[in-house]
Design an enzyme around this catalytic site. Structure first.
Site, short mmCIF file in Angstrom:
data_model
loop_
_atom_site.label_atom_id
_atom_site.label_comp_id
_atom_site.label_asym_id
_atom_site.label_seq_id
_atom_site.Cartn_x
_atom_site.Cartn_y
_atom_site.Cartn_z
N ARG A 138 0.64 -0.99 0.03
CA ARG A 138 0.22 -0.38 -0.04
C ARG A 138 0.87 0.89 -0.31
NH1 ARG A 138 -1.80 -3.73 3.69
NH2 ARG A 138 -3.57 -4.69 3.78
N SER A 161 6.39 -5.32 7.48
CA SER A 161 5.48 -6.65 8.37
C SER A 161 6.19 -7.92 8.34
CB SER A 161 4.27 -6.64 7.30
OG SER A 161 2.98 -5.69 7.49
N ASP A 166 4.27 -3.19 10.98
CA ASP A 166 2.83 -2.38 11.38
C ASP A 166 2.05 -2.35 11.85
OD1 ASP A 166 3.28 -5.45 11.53
OD2 ASP A 166 1.87 -5.77 9.51
P1 ADP Z 1 -1.23 -7.99 4.27
O1 ADP Z 1 -1.49 -9.12 4.96
O2 ADP Z 1 -1.14 -7.72 3.39
O3 ADP Z 1 -0.82 -6.92 5.33
P2 ADP Z 1 -4.51 -7.46 5.47
O4 ADP Z 1 -4.13 -6.84 6.55
O5 ADP Z 1 -5.51 -6.96 4.58
O6 ADP Z 1 -3.43 -7.61 3.82
O7 ADP Z 1 -4.41 -9.32 5.53
C1 ADP Z 1 -5.13 -9.23 3.74
C2 ADP Z 1 -5.20 -11.08 4.47
O8 ADP Z 1 -6.70 -11.35 5.43
C3 ADP Z 1 -6.16 -12.04 3.47
O9 ADP Z 1 -4.58 -11.85 2.57
C4 ADP Z 1 -6.95 -13.07 3.85
O10 ADP Z 1 -6.08 -13.53 4.36
C5 ADP Z 1 -7.29 -12.35 4.87
N1 ADP Z 1 -8.72 -12.03 4.45
C6 ADP Z 1 -9.54 -10.27 4.09
N2 ADP Z 1 -10.04 -10.14 3.64
C7 ADP Z 1 -10.73 -11.17 4.36
C8 ADP Z 1 -12.49 -11.50 4.41
N3 ADP Z 1 -13.70 -11.74 3.62
N4 ADP Z 1 -12.27 -13.04 5.09
C9 ADP Z 1 -11.41 -13.34 5.88
N5 ADP Z 1 -9.86 -13.54 5.31
C10 ADP Z 1 -9.54 -12.35 4.80
MG MG Z 2 -1.29 -5.93 7.11
#
Ligand code: ADP
Ligand code: MG
Length: 498
Positions: free
Chosen positions: A108, A176, A229
Site C-alpha cells: 500500500r 511486516s 506494521d
Molecule cells: P496484508 O497481510 O498484506 O497486510 P491485510 O491485512 O489486508 O493484508 O490482510 C489480508 C489477508 O486477510 C488476506 O490474505 C486474507 O487472508 C485475510 N482476509 C481479507 N479479507 C478477508 C475476508 N473477507 N475473510 C477472511 N479473511 C480475509
Molecule cells: Mg497487514
C-alpha cells in the site's frame, strides 16, 4: 396358480429381497460413511477445543514468554524486538507525509496531511495492490526496484499542491516482517515469514535497500522510519486515543506490539528514553506453548510449509493459514468417505482454499447454502447435498472459533504482562479495590482477517470478555484501525519531525 406363475412369483420375491438387501447394504454403507465424517468432525472439535481454562493457560504462557524474551536475547520464541519508538504521535503534528507498506499479501502507498490538530488528519490517495507473487521469491533488487517504481508512479500522480517543490518527501517504510533495529530508521531482516523466500535479503538493512532503490529512480524521498506494521497501528491508535497501549495485526500473518517500560527490557540494560518506555515488537506469530490446541492438520500444514517449526501461533490464527487448515479437514473427509463425490485433485492443492472463502462459507445465509455450493464447485466438488454443505460450514466455524479465541488469549496475555488484566500482572497480586482502579486500555486491531471476517471478530471479542470477566473488560476497549499500519507509520514519521 400354474408352475410357471409360482416360479415367477418366487423369482420376484427373491429379486425384491436382493434389491432390498442391496438398498439396506447401501444405506448401512452410506450411514457408515456419514458416521466416518461425523467422527472426523468430532475429533476436530475436540482437538480445537478452547474452554476458558485452557485459554487462561495460554494467557499465562504468553505473559511468561514475554518476560523471558525481554530478559535475554533468544530467551524465548518471542523475540520481543526493540523498535526505538518511544514517543508516539500526539495529534499536534503538521505537514505531509508518506507511507509505503509491504504486507504479506498487499502493498500500500498513501499520503497523509496533518493540520496540527487531531481532527485534522486527511488521509489522501490510498493505493492498495496485491504483491505480484513472483516477487516473493525473486531478489532484493527486483523487489525494491518494484517498490520504488510503484512509489514513483504514485508521486507522479499527485499535483504540485501536495508537496512544495524542492522539499524532500518524508517516507515511512511499513514492513511486516521481523527486523532487528539499530535505530528507528534502520534495521536488518531477521527472517522471512508468510511465504516470502528471498534468502539473500536476510541480514540486510531494509530501509537502506529501499532508500537506494528510490535514489536509483531519482526520487527525492527520504526513508525516515522503518516501522513494523503493528507499530503503525499502535501509532494511529495512540494519535486518536492516548490510552492505546497495545496493537495487534491479524491479516495474512499475525503480530502484536505494546508499550513497555524500559526498565522491564532487561536484555537492554541502560536503555534510556525520554518517555521511560519503548514500543516492543513481540513477533507473537512465533509464540508457542504446549497449551495451544494443536491438531494433526496443524502438524501437517507446518511440516509442508516453507518455514516449518516456525510461526506456530501465526499458523493457527492468521489469514494465510485458516483456509488451508479447513482444506485439509475437507480433504481427509473426502478421502475417508464418498460424501464429496469423486475425489477432486484440486482439493489436494495447498492453499487453494483461501481464508476469504472460509468467511464466505461461514457467513453464507442463503437457505440452500448456495455460496458454499459455489465455492465447493470451484474446488472441483459439485452437487453435494445440503447436509454436507452444512458440515463444511461447521468445519469453518470450528477452525475460525479456535483462531479468534486464541488471538483473544494472546491479547489477554499482553494485558497481564502490563498489569491491565485485573490480576496485577504475573508477579504480584492486587486487591479488589485496586482492580476497581483499573486503567482504561485501548487495544488497536487491524488486518484483513479481523476487519473483514465478522465471525472471527465476534469470537475474539467474546473470548476476551470471557477471559477477563465482565468487570475488567469494561476497561479494555478493542478498536478497529482501518489501514492503521500505513497511516500510523506516516504519523510516526510526522512525530519525528516535530
Ligand atoms: P496484508 O497481510 O498484506 O497486510 P491485510 O491485512 O489486508 O493484508 O490482510 C489480508 C489477508 O486477510 C488476506 O490474505 C486474507 O487472508 C485475510 N482476509 C481479507 N479479507 C478477508 C475476508 N473477507 N475473510 C477472511 N479473511 C480475509
Ligand atoms: Mg497487514
Amino acid at each position: 396358480m400354474g408352475k410357471v406363475a409360482v416360479a415367477f412369483a418366487a423369482a420376484a420375491v427373491v429379486a425384491a429381497c436382493s434389491v432390498a438387501a442391496v438398498m439396506v447394504r447401501r444405506r448401512v454403507k452410506s450411514r457408515r460413511k456419514w458416521r466416518t465424517v461425523v467422527e472426523i468432525l468430532k475429533e476436530l472439535e475436540e482437538g480445537c477445543d478452547t474452554p476458558v481454562g485452557r485459554l487462561r493457560q495460554v494467557v499465562d504462557a504468553m505473559a511468561v514468554e514475554m518476560h523471558a524474551g525481554l530478559a535475554s536475547e533468544g530467551g524465548s520464541k518471542l523475540k520481543m524486538l526493540l523498535t526505538f519508538v518511544h514517543d508516539l504521535p500526539k495529534g499536534t503534528e503538521k505537514g505531509t507525509y508518506y507511507a509505503l507498506h509491504l504486507g504479506g499479501t498487499y502493498f500500500r502507498i498513501l499520503r497523509v496531511h496533518l493540520g496540527g490538530e487531531r481532527s485534522y488528519l486527511d488521509v489522501q490517495d490510498v493505493e492498495r495492490h496485491p504483491i505480484p507473487s513472483h516477487l516473493m521469491n525473486s531478489t532484493s533488487e527486483v523487489l525494491f526496484n518494484f517498490l520504488a517504481f510503484s512509489m514513483e508512479r504514485f508521486t507522479e500522480k499527485e499535483g504540485n499542491g501536495s508537496n512544495s517543490q524542492g522539499v524532500k518527501r518524508e517516507l515511512a517504510f511499513t514492513f511486516s516482517f521481523p527486523v532487528k533495529h539499530s535505530s528507528i530508521s534502520s534495521g536488518v531482516l531477521i527472517k522471512w515469514t508468510k511465504g516470502f523466500e528471498i534468502s539473500e535479503m536476510v541480514g540486510k538493512d531494509i530501509a537502506e535497500c529501499l532508500q537506494e532503490a528510490l535514489n536509483r529512480r531519482g526520487l527525492d524521498m527520504h526513508v525516515a522510519a522503518l516501522v513494523n506494521d503493528t507499530v503503525g497501528a499502535l501509532s494511529l491508535g495512540y494519535y486518536h486515543d492516548p490510552d492505546t497501549a497495545v496493537a495487534v495485526v491479524i491479516g495474512t500473518g499475525s503480530n502484536a506490539c505494546y508499550l513497555e517500560r524500559t526498565d522491564a527490557i532487561i536484555k537492554s540494560q541502560g536503555l534510556l528514553t525520554t518517555s521511560g518506555s519503548m514500543v516492543v515488537n513481540m513477533e507473537w506469530g512465533n509464540f508457542w506453548s504446549s497449551h495451544l490446541p494443536r491438531t494433526s492438520y496443524d502438524i501437517d500444514l507446518d511440516a509442508e510449509s516453507s518455514n516449518s517449526n516456525d510461526m506456530g501461533f501465526e499458523k493457527m490464527i492468521s489469514g494465510m493459514y485458516l483456509g488451508d487448515i479447513v482444506r485439509r479437514v475437507i480433504l481427509r473427509m473426502s478421502q475417508d468417505s464418498d460424501i464429496f463425490g469423486p475425489s477432486s485433485s484440486l482439493l489436494s492443492e495447498p492453499y487453494v482454499l483461501r481464508t476469504n472463502s472460509v468467511s464466505a462459507i461461514h457467513e453464507d445465509d442463503t437457505p440452500e447454502l448456495q455460496e458454499v455450493a459455489r465455492i465447493l464447485k470451484d474446488l472441483g466438488v459439485s452437487e453435494v447435498p445440503l447436509k454436507v454443505r452444512k458440515l463444511v460450514v461447521k468445519v469453518c466455524d470450528v477452525v475460525t472459533r479456535r483462531a479468534g479465541r486464541l488471538a483473544a488469549a494472546g491479547i489477554a496475555g499482553i494485558l497481564k504482562k502490563i498489569g491491565r488484566d485485573g490480576s496485577g500482572g504475573i508477579t504480584s497480586g492486587r486487591s479488589r479495590s485496586e482492580i476497581q482502579m483499573q486503567k482504561r486500555t485501548v487495544v488497536a486491531v487491524e488486518g484483513g482477517l479481523y476487519m473483514n471476517y465478522t465471525m472471527f471478530r465476534e469470537y475474539m471479542e467474546e473470548a476476551l470478555v470471557e477471559i477477563l470477566g465482565e468487570e475488567v473488560s469494561q476497561y479494555v476497549v478493542v478498536k478497529a484501525m482501518q489501514d492503521g499500519s500505513s497511516i500510523g507509520s506516516a504519523l510516526l514519521v510526522a512525530s519525528l519531525q516535530s
